[in-house]
Write a protein that holds these residues in place. Structure first.
Motif, mmCIF file in Angstrom:
data_model
loop_
_atom_site.group_PDB
_atom_site.id
_atom_site.type_symbol
_atom_site.label_atom_id
_atom_site.label_comp_id
_atom_site.label_asym_id
_atom_site.label_seq_id
_atom_site.Cartn_x
_atom_site.Cartn_y
_atom_site.Cartn_z
ATOM 1 N N UNK A 1 1.436 -20.725 3.601
ATOM 2 C CA UNK A 1 1.751 -20.869 4.653
ATOM 3 C C UNK A 1 2.957 -20.142 3.816
ATOM 4 N N UNK A 2 3.499 -19.460 2.451
ATOM 5 C CA UNK A 2 4.891 -19.324 2.232
ATOM 6 C C UNK A 2 6.041 -19.704 2.564
ATOM 7 N N UNK A 3 5.579 -21.463 2.776
ATOM 8 C CA UNK A 3 6.744 -22.082 2.862
ATOM 9 C C UNK A 3 8.037 -21.719 1.482
ATOM 10 N N UNK A 4 7.379 -21.652 0.471
ATOM 11 C CA UNK A 4 7.953 -21.631 -0.897
ATOM 12 C C UNK A 4 8.429 -19.996 -0.646
ATOM 13 N N UNK A 5 8.219 -19.087 0.470
ATOM 14 C CA UNK A 5 9.212 -17.995 0.432
ATOM 15 C C UNK A 5 10.483 -17.750 2.168
ATOM 16 N N UNK A 6 10.631 -18.159 1.939
ATOM 17 C CA UNK A 6 11.248 -18.523 2.954
ATOM 18 C C UNK A 6 11.446 -17.254 3.929
ATOM 19 N N UNK A 7 12.228 -16.225 3.195
ATOM 20 C CA UNK A 7 12.930 -14.762 3.051
ATOM 21 C C UNK A 7 12.234 -14.888 4.641
ATOM 22 N N UNK A 8 10.802 -14.463 5.024
ATOM 23 C CA UNK A 8 9.572 -14.063 5.742
ATOM 24 C C UNK A 8 10.257 -15.300 7.332
ATOM 25 N N UNK A 9 10.577 -16.195 7.322
ATOM 26 C CA UNK A 9 11.564 -16.942 8.098
ATOM 27 C C UNK A 9 12.966 -16.164 8.646
ATOM 28 N N UNK A 10 13.761 -15.484 7.876
ATOM 29 C CA UNK A 10 14.845 -15.315 8.457
ATOM 30 C C UNK A 10 14.284 -13.945 9.107
ATOM 31 N N UNK A 42 7.153 -22.301 12.434
ATOM 32 C CA UNK A 42 5.343 -22.512 12.996
ATOM 33 C C UNK A 42 5.001 -21.114 12.413
ATOM 34 N N UNK A 43 4.895 -20.303 13.756
ATOM 35 C CA UNK A 43 4.466 -19.156 13.835
ATOM 36 C C UNK A 43 4.416 -17.802 13.322
ATOM 37 N N UNK A 44 5.030 -18.235 11.775
ATOM 38 C CA UNK A 44 6.114 -17.211 10.804
ATOM 39 C C UNK A 44 4.397 -17.833 9.659
ATOM 40 N N UNK A 45 4.462 -19.119 9.591
ATOM 41 C CA UNK A 45 3.636 -19.505 8.736
ATOM 42 C C UNK A 45 2.129 -19.528 9.730
ATOM 43 N N UNK A 46 2.416 -19.569 10.552
ATOM 44 C CA UNK A 46 0.862 -19.228 11.096
ATOM 45 C C UNK A 46 0.489 -18.087 11.106
ATOM 46 N N UNK A 47 1.077 -17.219 10.610
ATOM 47 C CA UNK A 47 1.066 -15.453 10.657
ATOM 48 C C UNK A 47 0.860 -15.298 9.135
ATOM 49 N N UNK A 48 1.487 -15.991 8.443
ATOM 50 C CA UNK A 48 0.966 -15.542 7.168
ATOM 51 C C UNK A 48 -0.041 -16.301 6.494
ATOM 52 N N UNK A 49 -0.851 -17.536 7.277
ATOM 53 C CA UNK A 49 -2.693 -17.682 6.808
ATOM 54 C C UNK A 49 -3.171 -16.987 8.056
ATOM 55 N N UNK A 50 -3.197 -16.089 8.634
ATOM 56 C CA UNK A 50 -3.719 -15.549 9.850
ATOM 57 C C UNK A 50 -4.133 -13.771 8.945
ATOM 58 N N UNK A 51 -2.945 -13.313 8.174
ATOM 59 C CA UNK A 51 -2.818 -12.319 7.696
ATOM 60 C C UNK A 51 -3.588 -11.696 6.097
ATOM 61 N N UNK A 52 -3.675 -13.348 5.741
ATOM 62 C CA UNK A 52 -4.486 -13.807 4.727
ATOM 63 C C UNK A 52 -5.975 -14.246 4.424
ATOM 64 N N UNK A 53 -6.482 -14.685 5.608
ATOM 65 C CA UNK A 53 -7.933 -14.765 5.684
ATOM 66 C C UNK A 53 -8.051 -13.479 6.511
ATOM 67 N N UNK A 54 -7.777 -12.502 7.391
ATOM 68 C CA UNK A 54 -7.935 -10.890 7.762
ATOM 69 C C UNK A 54 -8.052 -10.110 6.520
#
Length: 250
Positions: A1-10, A42-54
């Motif tokens: 979910x990359x919560x350790x890299x919060x720049x994506x959330x911003x 939540x959606x940034x986290x979901x997007x990261x997971x979806x990206x990793x799956x793809x």
């Protein structure tokens, strides 16, 4: 979910806040702001997971991503799918607290989040698609507060698209050599030797569009002072990336 890299959330949150503040005339409903803040996380986290799956079959061949949970086999695909589904459902539950127009737009937002990773297979400028996906909080914010999406929302969305192309091209310059080997498309590859100037032109386009928004809304001098500060940051970026050093581009 990359919560350790919060720049994506911003990067998702800032454009949404532009819209919430403008739609709310500087005083948005703070319950709606909170819903969008949590939904963004939540959606940034979901997007990261979806990206990793793809990108599961590609990440193992890219230096920067080979240690991610899926390519390194720390977690399985079933776990990843379940996590993405739970995060998306939680975000949708929050949207259900808002009006009908916002709920309808959230379906399109989810479609953009799911399909973005696939655009890297065939689209020469997936960063533009990312700009739409990352900026879709803008029309949703206007819809939530005003129950319609005015022209200024589309101006802000276009500004965000140029901004996303700028910063994500810098990011893509890190992976360019690996992407060429495995057949992934990116703006860094498309722009080629014109990558640095393309990034700067995108920053200029972003700032001009935001200036037009300011003029349209009769913003005060403080707004333009903010744009001037942003322009200084863009110039600073030029000096960071002009030699195309991978570490600096990252």
């Amino acid at each position: 979910m990359r919560l350790d890299k919060p720049i994506g959330i911003l990067l998702l949150l800032w454009p949404t806040l532009w819209a919430l503040l403008i739609a709310g005339s500087g005083k948005p409903n703070w319950t709606i702001v909170l819903i969008f803040f949590v939904g963004t996380v939540l959606m940034r986290s979901a997007g990261c997971v979806m990206n990793d799956i793809a990108d599961h079959d590609f990440d193992g061949h890219v230096e920067r991503t080979q240690s991610r949970p899926l390519p390194s086999s720390e977690v399985g695909k079933k776990e990843a799918y379940l996590l993405a589904a739970v995060l998306s459902l939680l975000a949708f539950a929050l949207v259900m607290l808002l009006n009908t127009l916002t709920i309808k737009l959230s379906v399109l937002a989810l479609f953009l989040a799911v399909t973005y990773p696939l655009t890297k297979r065939f689209f020469a400028m997936p960063q533009a698609y990312l700009g739409i996906a990352f900026g879709f909080g803008i029309p949703m914010a206007f819809a939530a507060i005003t129950n319609h999406v005015p022209m200024v929302a589309f101006m802000l969305l276009l500004a965000n698209i140029f901004w996303a192309i700028a910063y994500d091209t810098e990011y893509a310059m890190v992976d360019r050599d690996d992407d060429l080997k495995i057949g992934i498309r990116s703006s860094a590859i498309t722009f080629g030797s014109y990558d640095v100037i393309a990034v700067m032109l995108c920053y200029v386009s972003t700032l001009l569009l935001l200036a037009m928004v300011g003029y349209y809304l009769s913003m005060s001098v403080f707004y333009y002072a903010g744009l001037l500060l942003a322009a200084c940051v863009a110039v600073y970026h030029y000096f960071i990336i002009r030699n195309r050093d991978r570490k600096n581009c990252f």
